[in-house]
Design a protein around this motif. Sequence first.
Motif, short mmCIF file in Angstrom:
data_model
loop_
_atom_site.label_atom_id
_atom_site.label_comp_id
_atom_site.label_asym_id
_atom_site.label_seq_id
_atom_site.Cartn_x
_atom_site.Cartn_y
_atom_site.Cartn_z
N LEU A 1 0.81 -1.22 0.00
CA LEU A 1 0.00 0.00 0.00
C LEU A 1 0.85 1.27 0.00
N LEU A 2 1.89 1.31 0.81
CA LEU A 2 2.69 2.53 0.92
C LEU A 2 3.45 2.85 -0.36
N PRO A 3 4.16 1.88 -0.95
CA PRO A 3 4.80 2.20 -2.25
C PRO A 3 3.78 2.56 -3.33
N LEU A 4 2.61 1.92 -3.29
CA LEU A 4 1.57 2.24 -4.26
C LEU A 4 1.09 3.67 -4.09
N ALA A 5 0.87 4.08 -2.83
CA ALA A 5 0.43 5.45 -2.56
C ALA A 5 1.50 6.46 -2.97
N ALA A 6 2.77 6.12 -2.72
CA ALA A 6 3.85 7.03 -3.12
C ALA A 6 3.92 7.17 -4.62
N ALA A 7 3.77 6.06 -5.34
CA ALA A 7 3.80 6.11 -6.81
C ALA A 7 2.65 6.94 -7.35
N VAL A 8 1.47 6.79 -6.74
CA VAL A 8 0.31 7.57 -7.18
C VAL A 8 0.55 9.06 -6.93
N ALA A 9 1.16 9.39 -5.79
CA ALA A 9 1.44 10.79 -5.47
C ALA A 9 2.41 11.41 -6.48
N VAL A 10 3.45 10.65 -6.83
CA VAL A 10 4.42 11.15 -7.81
C VAL A 10 3.76 11.34 -9.17
N LEU A 11 2.97 10.36 -9.60
CA LEU A 11 2.26 10.48 -10.87
C LEU A 11 1.32 11.67 -10.86
N GLY A 12 0.61 11.85 -9.74
CA GLY A 12 -0.32 12.96 -9.65
C GLY A 12 0.37 14.31 -9.73
N TYR A 13 1.61 14.37 -9.24
CA TYR A 13 2.37 15.63 -9.30
C TYR A 13 2.76 15.96 -10.73
N TYR A 14 3.28 14.95 -11.43
CA TYR A 14 3.75 15.20 -12.80
C TYR A 14 2.64 15.16 -13.84
N LEU A 15 1.52 14.53 -13.50
CA LEU A 15 0.34 14.50 -14.37
C LEU A 15 -0.82 15.13 -13.60
N PRO A 16 -0.84 16.45 -13.49
CA PRO A 16 -1.84 17.10 -12.63
C PRO A 16 -3.28 16.81 -13.02
N LEU A 17 -3.54 16.58 -14.29
CA LEU A 17 -4.91 16.27 -14.67
C LEU A 17 -5.26 14.81 -14.43
N LEU A 18 -4.32 14.07 -13.89
CA LEU A 18 -4.60 12.76 -13.30
C LEU A 18 -4.75 12.92 -11.79
N GLY A 19 -3.83 13.66 -11.17
CA GLY A 19 -3.83 13.80 -9.72
C GLY A 19 -5.03 14.56 -9.17
N ILE A 20 -5.39 15.67 -9.80
CA ILE A 20 -6.50 16.48 -9.28
C ILE A 20 -7.83 15.74 -9.37
N PRO A 21 -8.18 15.16 -10.53
CA PRO A 21 -9.42 14.38 -10.58
C PRO A 21 -9.40 13.17 -9.63
N LEU A 22 -8.23 12.55 -9.46
CA LEU A 22 -8.14 11.41 -8.54
C LEU A 22 -8.48 11.85 -7.13
N ALA A 23 -7.97 13.01 -6.71
CA ALA A 23 -8.32 13.54 -5.39
C ALA A 23 -9.83 13.81 -5.30
N ALA A 24 -10.40 14.30 -6.41
CA ALA A 24 -11.85 14.55 -6.43
C ALA A 24 -12.62 13.24 -6.33
N PHE A 25 -12.13 12.18 -7.00
CA PHE A 25 -12.79 10.87 -6.91
C PHE A 25 -12.77 10.36 -5.46
N LEU A 26 -11.62 10.54 -4.81
CA LEU A 26 -11.51 10.09 -3.42
C LEU A 26 -12.49 10.85 -2.53
N ALA A 27 -12.58 12.17 -2.75
CA ALA A 27 -13.52 12.97 -1.97
C ALA A 27 -14.96 12.53 -2.23
N LEU A 28 -15.28 12.28 -3.50
CA LEU A 28 -16.62 11.80 -3.84
C LEU A 28 -16.90 10.46 -3.18
#
Length: 502
Positions: free
Chosen positions: A455-482
């Motif tokens: 889980l932790l390496p997976l979360a870290a990888a998602v965070a890095v991807l979300g930083y470099y691909l903001p239109l992946l990271g921002i909607p993903l945060a919105a999905f989590l909130a939803l």
Amino acid sequence: MTAEPLSAAADDAPGTPDTAPPEEPTTPARRASWAALRPLVLRLHFYAGVLIAPFLLVAAVSGLLYAGSFQAEKLVYDHELRVPTGDTELPLSRQVAAAREAHPEGEISAVRPSPEDGATTRVLLSGVKGVDADHTLAVFVDPYTGKVRGALEQYGSSGALPLRTWIDELHRDLHLGETGRLYSELAASWLWVITGAGLVLWLARRRRGGAARRGVRAVALPDRSATGRRRTLSFHGSVGVWVALGLFFLSATGLTWSTYAGTSVADLRSALGQNTPAVSATLDDDRAGGGGEHAGHGGGAGAMPGMDHGGSGGRHTGDVGLDAVLKAARAEGLGNPVEIVPPAGPDQAYVVSQIQRSWPEKQDAAAIDPATGEVTDVQRFADYPVLAKLTRWGIDLHTGNLFGLVNQIALAALALALILLIGWGYRMWWQRGRGSAFGRPVPRGAWREVSPYVLLPLAAAVAVLGYYLPLLGIPLAAFLALDVVLGRIAHRRRRGSASAGR
């Protein structure tokens, strides 16, 4: 969109809250197995599929139109593009002079000599009133007679004419400019995620269902004996397997020239020393001659000596002229098609570049001294860094240039497949819940069952991807909130139902 159905209820849920599983997992054991990860992947595939699919659908439809625009362009603009083949071509300088006589407006930004028998020469003019600043006016000249066949607005290095330009801009930004480009970047950022999640879910489902014993056929071919939602799922998953690699490719190459992710890709290439090299057009001081006899070249678009005022197209004093420049480029091995860009200033050279984007690529370039006709610099495509070559090939394959008609047919097939996958996904959602909200939710709290070593390496990888691909990271945060909001709503409903039943 591919593989398992769009809906979180696609495989497990009858769509009725009465049969919903408990909010929290019933077993406290932490598992790093697929059984623990599957609900997370399914939730991601569901939310991304339902909410991002409309953007993917627009990209797929406009991409399908673009794949056909190359052949349509040849038909619509045949008069400008093709002429009866003659015996001998006129000197290039005379062709340019004929274009300037018919269209004296603007400045010459480039010339594309006839690339083959029966094709016209293009003289590109910039700064023309009524033409977009990033476009040029292409004047088409019969290379055998010097007759001007017409003039059309042109865009990009591929020489797109109005029809293809309009479709290209629809696909890229919906004709909304830089703001509209966010839609295409959003689609490209999520296409690989939805494809990958769906592919994993489909393969796991086939194995769980005993498909492994029946070989590849059960994975790659739909079950025609199935009915209802399972039949839809069968076609959705099977087609998804066939096109998954192509969808991954479209996603990756689409990101390379997007607004935000594209900047990250460019920064990475720069850090690795993999930028696309360019031929040097700057002349040494002794070659430039202090700007005296070349002063007439000035201006960003470049005014080709002897070409801007009609006449015979004779050479300006101190300039060898277009025909000598083209001859020097040919001597360096720069075959058709080429583009000649005039000097941008007194210390600048002509730049002749190959512009063939079909296989094999022709991307060599040479700088040529306007005073002597000598080649001052050469850049070979063979010497490009690896990532620069891959980027060039990837873009040309994505845009249907690399393998011509075969490439365009493949792109059309991919676009059509994506449209069908989206349609089947929504159909399964409807068949499962008959259009009711989100159907039965996938068991919540599944992440607690995943080993922290996963889980932790997976979360870290998602965070890095979300930083470099903001239109992946921002909607993903919105999905989590939803997801959190929906979970709380469901929890309150269950508590209310339990209280009413007491």
